[in-house]
Enzyme design. Structure first.
Site, PDB file in Angstrom:
ATOM      1  N   THR A 169       0.851  -1.182   0.000  1.00 44.36           N
ATOM      2  CA  THR A 169       0.000   0.000   0.000  1.00 44.36           C
ATOM      3  C   THR A 169       0.891   1.238   0.000  1.00 44.36           C
ATOM      4  OG1 THR A 169       0.022   0.139   2.404  1.00 44.36           O
ATOM      5  CG2 THR A 169      -1.681  -1.234   1.414  1.00 44.36           C
TER       6      THR A 169
ATOM      7  N   ARG B 110     -12.019  -8.519  -5.348  1.00 48.26           N
ATOM      8  CA  ARG B 110     -11.283  -8.783  -4.113  1.00 48.26           C
ATOM      9  C   ARG B 110     -11.033  -7.476  -3.357  1.00 48.26           C
ATOM     10  NH1 ARG B 110      -6.022  -7.204  -1.779  1.00 48.26           N
ATOM     11  NH2 ARG B 110      -5.464  -8.846  -0.307  1.00 48.26           N
ATOM     12  N   VAL B 111     -11.283  -7.511  -2.046  1.00 45.46           N
ATOM     13  CA  VAL B 111     -11.039  -6.356  -1.190  1.00 45.46           C
ATOM     14  C   VAL B 111     -10.018  -6.754  -0.140  1.00 45.46           C
ATOM     15  CG1 VAL B 111     -12.028  -4.699   0.424  1.00 45.46           C
ATOM     16  CG2 VAL B 111     -13.366  -5.473  -1.550  1.00 45.46           C
ATOM     17  N   GLY B 112      -8.955  -5.971  -0.019  1.00 46.46           N
ATOM     18  CA  GLY B 112      -7.942  -6.251   0.983  1.00 46.46           C
ATOM     19  C   GLY B 112      -8.258  -5.562   2.295  1.00 46.46           C
ATOM     20  N   ASP B 113      -7.269  -5.528   3.198  1.00 46.62           N
ATOM     21  CA  ASP B 113      -7.497  -4.932   4.516  1.00 46.62           C
ATOM     22  C   ASP B 113      -7.291  -3.429   4.536  1.00 46.62           C
ATOM     23  OD1 ASP B 113      -4.786  -4.852   4.225  1.00 46.62           O
ATOM     24  OD2 ASP B 113      -4.321  -6.063   5.981  1.00 46.62           O
TER      25      ASP B 113
END
Length: 279
Positions: A166, A194-197
């Site tokens: 990131t 897709r979704v990350g943190d």
């Protein structure tokens, strides 16, 4: 309160030919954010501007420079949080937006929600007057080649994740308010949607950072990086990966580096002169 900003360009492996660009990118972001703080601007404005700068820089996995999903498209996540009142806004799996961090702030300030995703986030962006950016213009040649390589039968996508990450910024302003912001293109060749943190909310700064990294390593065997600033203006930039590009400005002094133990220092005036001359 003396303002402070700390930024990072992602923890992991940084190839030799990209080191200088990564250093210059985090320095540029830190200086732009610090310029806002020096004019008595808010920490929120400073972190948004710093992250926007890195979203526009092809050296980082955010905005222009993001990796591609399985279909060869850019999908991005971003979050911003205001420590003054603990408000936050986030977007996930957004396409055709040049600066997701700006959209995340609008979610925080213009809706009753914390997170918008996919098509809903895109409709909201249109309602807010954010222009569509053709997805193709967000794709760098490096990201396209990485995507193609990962499609080959004998490829190892996990190997290509080591130099991703990131981008992020944390700051404290002259009023003592803290804010943070983060943005990412996620994982190369990820599944659509897709979704990350990144888009999820979740001691001394050095101890807090080291404790978090130690917990990550012992609990899940993971490596990463952390930037921290507390309400006293103390800061830390720590990482357990091989490299992480980072920069901070405090008391008109710029500090930056990539490798563990590497720390360059120069005055803000000297850094701004270098920046205008191409670093």
């Amino acid at each position: 309160m003396k303002p402070v900003i700390v930024v990072h360009g992602g923890a992991g492996r940084i190839f030799k030919e990209r080191e200088e660009g990564s250093r210059a990118g985090v320095v540029r972001a830190a200086l732009q954010g610090y310029g806002i703080l020096k004019r008595r601007g808010s920490a929120l404005d400073a972190v948004e501007e710093a992250v926007r700068s890195m979203e526009d820089d092809p050296h980082f996995n955010a905005g222009y420079g993001s990796v591609l999903n399985e279909k060869g498209e850019v999908e991005m996540d971003a979050i911003i949080m205001d420590g003054k009142n603990l408000d936050s806004g986030a977007v996930s799996a957004v396409k055709c937006i040049a600066n997701p961090i700006k959209l995340a702030r609008l979610v925080m300030e213009k809706t009753k929600h914390m997170l918008l995703t996919g098509c809903g986030a895109h409709l909201f962006a249109q309602a807010m007057g954010i222009p569509d950016t053709p997805g193709e213009t967000l794709i760098t040649e490096r990201s396209r080649e990485r995507w193609k390589k990962n499609l080959e039968p004998d490829s190892n996508p996990e190997e290509f994740q080591k130099d991703l990450g990131t981008v992020g910024a944390v700051a404290i302003d002259s009023e003592g308010n803290v804010a943070c912001a983060t943005s990412t293109g996620g994982l190369s060749n990820k599944l659509i949607g897709r979704v990350g943190d990144t888009a999820c909310i979740g001691m001394s700064p050095e101890m807090a950072a080291d404790t978090a990294l130690d917990y990550m390593k012992t609990r899940v065997g993971g490596l990463g990086g952390v930037i921290v600033v507390n309400n006293s203006g103390e800061w830390a930039a720590r990482f357990s990966t091989k490299q992480m590009s980072w920069a901070t400005v405090k008391d008109d002094q710029l500090h930056y580096g990539i490798y563990a133990g590497e720390r360059h220092t120069k005055s803000v005036d000297e850094a701004l002169t270098s920046e205008s001359e191409g670093f």
